[in-house]
Scaffold this motif. Structure first.
Motif, PDB file in Angstrom:
ATOM      1  N   GLY A 126       2.456  56.347 -34.815  1.00  0.00           N
ATOM      2  CA  GLY A 126       3.149  57.441 -34.191  1.00  0.00           C
ATOM      3  C   GLY A 126       4.477  58.005 -34.816  1.00  0.00           C
ATOM      4  O   GLY A 126       4.837  59.085 -34.990  1.00  0.00           O
ATOM      5  N   TRP A 127       5.294  56.691 -35.152  1.00  0.00           N
ATOM      6  CA  TRP A 127       6.484  57.014 -35.707  1.00  0.00           C
ATOM      7  C   TRP A 127       6.292  57.918 -37.493  1.00  0.00           C
ATOM      8  O   TRP A 127       6.901  58.749 -37.371  1.00  0.00           O
ATOM      9  CB  TRP A 127       7.221  55.715 -36.402  1.00  0.00           C
ATOM     10  CG  TRP A 127       8.522  55.874 -36.992  1.00  0.00           C
ATOM     11  CD1 TRP A 127       9.472  55.974 -36.362  1.00  0.00           C
ATOM     12  CD2 TRP A 127       8.575  55.529 -38.645  1.00  0.00           C
ATOM     13  NE1 TRP A 127      10.628  55.861 -37.415  1.00  0.00           N
ATOM     14  CE2 TRP A 127       9.905  55.723 -38.699  1.00  0.00           C
ATOM     15  CE3 TRP A 127       7.765  55.379 -39.408  1.00  0.00           C
ATOM     16  CZ2 TRP A 127      10.468  55.810 -40.101  1.00  0.00           C
ATOM     17  CZ3 TRP A 127       8.246  55.222 -40.846  1.00  0.00           C
ATOM     18  CH2 TRP A 127       9.674  55.511 -40.840  1.00  0.00           C
ATOM     19  N   LEU A 128       5.298  57.520 -37.882  1.00  0.00           N
ATOM     20  CA  LEU A 128       4.948  58.193 -39.118  1.00  0.00           C
ATOM     21  C   LEU A 128       4.578  59.652 -38.799  1.00  0.00           C
ATOM     22  O   LEU A 128       5.039  60.517 -39.796  1.00  0.00           O
ATOM     23  CB  LEU A 128       3.679  57.536 -39.872  1.00  0.00           C
ATOM     24  CG  LEU A 128       4.015  56.348 -40.969  1.00  0.00           C
ATOM     25  CD1 LEU A 128       2.657  55.806 -41.656  1.00  0.00           C
ATOM     26  CD2 LEU A 128       5.041  57.176 -41.928  1.00  0.00           C
ATOM     27  N   SER A 129       3.957  59.832 -38.128  1.00  0.00           N
ATOM     28  CA  SER A 129       3.344  61.369 -37.580  1.00  0.00           C
ATOM     29  C   SER A 129       4.637  62.140 -37.129  1.00  0.00           C
ATOM     30  O   SER A 129       4.562  63.247 -37.485  1.00  0.00           O
ATOM     31  CB  SER A 129       2.388  61.231 -36.638  1.00  0.00           C
ATOM     32  OG  SER A 129       2.869  60.531 -35.357  1.00  0.00           O
ATOM     33  N   ALA A 156     -10.385  63.860 -27.966  1.00  0.00           N
ATOM     34  CA  ALA A 156     -11.437  62.971 -28.791  1.00  0.00           C
ATOM     35  C   ALA A 156     -10.371  62.568 -30.198  1.00  0.00           C
ATOM     36  O   ALA A 156     -10.664  61.465 -30.393  1.00  0.00           O
ATOM     37  CB  ALA A 156     -12.416  63.781 -29.363  1.00  0.00           C
ATOM     38  N   LEU A 157      -9.564  63.454 -30.511  1.00  0.00           N
ATOM     39  CA  LEU A 157      -8.671  62.853 -31.537  1.00  0.00           C
ATOM     40  C   LEU A 157      -7.668  61.737 -31.148  1.00  0.00           C
ATOM     41  O   LEU A 157      -7.877  60.643 -31.885  1.00  0.00           O
ATOM     42  CB  LEU A 157      -7.898  64.196 -31.915  1.00  0.00           C
ATOM     43  CG  LEU A 157      -7.392  64.455 -33.419  1.00  0.00           C
ATOM     44  CD1 LEU A 157      -8.643  64.777 -34.168  1.00  0.00           C
ATOM     45  CD2 LEU A 157      -6.209  65.469 -33.398  1.00  0.00           C
ATOM     46  N   GLY A 158      -7.271  61.596 -29.980  1.00  0.00           N
ATOM     47  CA  GLY A 158      -6.431  60.822 -29.457  1.00  0.00           C
ATOM     48  C   GLY A 158      -7.268  59.333 -29.418  1.00  0.00           C
ATOM     49  O   GLY A 158      -6.792  58.325 -30.025  1.00  0.00           O
ATOM     50  N   LEU A 216      -9.174  54.042 -31.759  1.00  0.00           N
ATOM     51  CA  LEU A 216     -10.107  53.396 -32.167  1.00  0.00           C
ATOM     52  C   LEU A 216      -9.783  52.755 -33.699  1.00  0.00           C
ATOM     53  O   LEU A 216      -9.931  51.576 -34.139  1.00  0.00           O
ATOM     54  CB  LEU A 216     -11.281  54.155 -32.623  1.00  0.00           C
ATOM     55  CG  LEU A 216     -12.102  54.420 -31.024  1.00  0.00           C
ATOM     56  CD1 LEU A 216     -13.408  54.948 -31.228  1.00  0.00           C
ATOM     57  CD2 LEU A 216     -12.516  52.788 -30.523  1.00  0.00           C
ATOM     58  N   ILE A 217      -9.196  53.929 -34.563  1.00  0.00           N
ATOM     59  CA  ILE A 217      -8.850  53.481 -36.046  1.00  0.00           C
ATOM     60  C   ILE A 217      -8.081  52.449 -35.930  1.00  0.00           C
ATOM     61  O   ILE A 217      -7.963  51.544 -36.470  1.00  0.00           O
ATOM     62  CB  ILE A 217      -8.444  54.897 -36.655  1.00  0.00           C
ATOM     63  CG1 ILE A 217      -9.495  55.582 -36.933  1.00  0.00           C
ATOM     64  CG2 ILE A 217      -7.525  54.426 -38.077  1.00  0.00           C
ATOM     65  CD1 ILE A 217      -9.018  57.009 -37.530  1.00  0.00           C
TER      66      ILE A 217
END
Lengths: 159, 476
Positions: B189-192, B221-223, B228-229
């Motif tokens: 999250g920090w990176l994004s 779906a993206l979230g 999952l990743i």
């Protein structure tokens, strides 16, 4: 440890001086703010002025009221095997430090302590440190000697 | 043999890697600043970067050239320092622990890192040989065991040295139930968040446009994919870290071996182990799995906490833990200890304490921030559950020479087995309001690494706390 020793009476003198320092610091804040107000009429200095005045009156008063309480409920006991400390009545705390766990004892005395013939004692274990507010120099030195003696004996056994 | 040896030349790559590991984030953050500096002094930014690279390279090479070591007959000597020359002498019989670290890409070259620690009062390990042939490491190991041969001989005769290897199914379960995904998600999250600052604006604009163009379903779906990743990444990180985990014991020390990409071999002397902890997060509690680690006295601090808390068994069935551990540390109980629990009417106290802060936060939120403030009420059931969890997991047991304490906080349960002689100091606290109900808090201080580890069990019956207090003063 209800039979523990109270600290020497003279420690109260030092606590009264603590009240005096607090009074002087608060007074300095109040005077400083008053002087500053003569130059800059900022609300901030009104705040600090009143804070200083209140601190100079209330702070020492609270300490003076607390001194008998502190004195009454602070006890220590040094036996052959351990040092026990107890403090507080509303929040009572009782600590045991076995002599064998003590790594070093630090004795310190500032000018006030020297005048009152007291020693501030800090007992250090491998992970914690415990302070006794003030002890008679003879008692403090006896504790130190006891710990040195024990360390010597331990070394003899080790070899 | 007493000649100066250098580290393997490939160490230059290792040093550069270390430099990058520390500075990569600041460097990325500095790029825009560097650009404007370059513009200010009318200089091509690439020249500036090139100069920086040359300076770093120069220092690394100098570091390599000035570092050497000698394997003497009685001690290991390390020479280092570019401007201030430093010579460290480490007598072999003073070495407390040796850690071998080997990355998989150094395996074909037979190279590894050695970290040597003595009991001295410094904060960092006394000797780090960043990259040496394994033969050299073995030579140092031999010198060290050679001097303490008399001590280890008996154990070799005994031959029955205990050995434990992690079971694949349990390792899989352990990796899957790790909470490691939480910090990983925070990092992502920090990176994004930083994407905007680092990459050109046109890129991030394009990205925002694509995202806003998507339907709500696609965003969800993206979230989910994101989470999952994260789970997969943390699973793989743990799997490779504890791959082929092994624990073995000699007469005086415990040794662990682990790692897929980087194999780590660590030995800790048994006499420096202060206590043993059993930890479980709430998921592993349901699966009846536990993690066993030591609390050890050590001089080492900082990022490598392994020396002060060595994992003995990354994951093992609750019921097997103690019977599997006693061969390694004979003072541990051979069966899962039965703990005394809190009386049910005491649970309310934990719940009350957990609720205080959320209530203080919730009231002004509801008052001042009308519609949304009501959401803060969700904190209450959560805090209630926290308090209940802490109370349900509090337990204790007093044996003749050891104390066993258990507590729960933040959905993690910790049980500690502490030999009485390792407790540095012990405190019993009682407030005036607890007097009526005859309860007290118990706090035990242990040495961990170079500092203190504190275990507090709250709202014990006062009689139990006093018993433990008297037991403590009598065993020491």
């Amino acid at each position: 440890m209800e039979n523990g020793q109270p600290l020497p009476q003279r420690i109260k003198v030092i606590w009264r001086f603590d009240a005096l320092w607090l009074f002087l610091i608060a007074l300095a804040v109040a005077v400083g703010s008053y002087v500053a107000l003569q130059f800059w009429s900022v609300t901030f200095f009104h705040w600090t002025l009143w804070l200083g005045v209140a601190g100079a009156i209330v702070g020492p008063l609270i300490i003076f009221l607390l001194i008998p309480y502190w004195y009454r409920f602070q006890r220590y006991q040094i036996s052959d095997d351990d040092v026990e400390l107890q403090s507080g009545f509303i929040f009572r705390k009782r600590v045991a430090v076995p002599i064998g766990r003590v790594q070093d004892v630090k004795l310190a005395a500032g000018p006030l302590f020297q005048w009152q013939k007291l020693q501030q004692v800090t007992i250090q274990t491998a992970s914690t440190s415990h302070e006794i507010g003030g002890l008679d120099p003879e008692v403090a030195e006896q504790l130190r000697d006891q710990i040195i003696q024990l360390a010597k004996e331990a070394r003899q056994y080790e070899v | 043999m007493k000649s100066k040896q250098r580290l393997h030349p490939l160490v230059i790559l290792v040093l550069l890697g270390k430099f990058l590991k520390i500075w990569i984030v600041p460097i990325i953050l500095l790029i825009p600043g560097l650009n404007s500096v370059a513009k200010l002094i009318h200089f091509n930014v690439w020249w500036l970067v090139a100069i920086l690279i040359v300076v770093v390279l120069l220092f690394t090479v100098l570091d390599y050239l000035t570092f050497s070591f000698e394997i003497g007959s009685a001690s290991l000597t390390i020479h280092s320092g570019i401007l201030i020359k430093k010579h460290t002498h480490i007598p072999y019989d003073r070495i407390q622990s040796i850690e071998h670290n080997q990355w998989f890409f150094f395996k074909p070259f037979h190279l590894e890192q050695l970290t040597i620690e003595t009991a001295s009062k410094s904060d960092s390990p006394e000797g780090v040989l960043a990259l040496v042939p394994t033969a050299v490491a073995a030579q140092i190991d031999a010198k060290r065991t050679g001097t303490s041969q008399r001590a280890t001989e008996t154990s070799i005769v005994a031959a029955d040295t205990p050995h434990y290897q992690i079971n694949t199914r349990e390792l899989n379960l352990y990796a899957l139930t790790s909470m490691g995904v939480v910090p990983l998600l925070v990092a992502l999250g920090w990176l994004s968040d930083k994407v905007n600052e680092i990459f050109p604006k046109s890129w991030s604009d394009a990205l925002t446009q694509t995202v806003t163009g998507l339907s709500i379903l696609a965003i969800i779906a993206l979230g989910v994919a994101f989470v999952l990743i994260g789970i997969l990444a943390s699973y793989l990180i743990i799997l490779q870290k504890y791959f082929h985990f092994q624990l073995s014991a000699e007469s005086t020390q415990l040794t662990t071996n682990r790692g897929l990409f980087r194999s780590v071999n660590l030995s800790v002397p048994k006499n420096r182990i202060q206590a043993v902890t059993f930890k479980q997060n709430i998921i592993r509690q349901w699966l009846k799995l536990t993690t066993v680690a030591t609390i050890s006295a050590s001089k080492r601090e900082g990022n490598d906490s392994e020396a002060e808390s060595m994992t003995m068994m990354p994951v093992i069935q609750n019921s097997d833990a103690f019977s599997h551990l006693t061969p390694f540390l004979n003072w541990l109980p051979s069966q899962t200890p039965i703990l005394t629990r809190l009386a049910p009417q005491r649970k309310w106290l934990f719940i009350r304490n957990a609720l205080i802060l959320p209530v203080i936060v919730a009231i002004p939120l509801i008052w001042f921030w009308r519609p949304w403030g009501w959401l803060s009420l969700l904190l209450l059931p959560w805090a209630f559950f926290q308090g209940w969890y802490a109370s349900a997991n509090t337990g204790w047991s007093l044996k003749s020479n050891q104390l066993i304490l258990q507590k729960g906080s933040w959905f993690n349960r910790t049980l500690v087995v502490i030999p009485g002689t390792n407790i540095q100091s012990l405190a019993v606290r009682q407030s005036i309001w607890m007097k009526k109900t005859a309860m007290a808090h118990l706090r035990v201080n242990l040495r961990k690494g170079n500092g203190n580890f504190e275990m507090t069990v709250r709202y014990l019956p006062k009689t139990v706390a006093d018993d433990i207090y008297h037991w403590y003063t009598s065993v020491n």
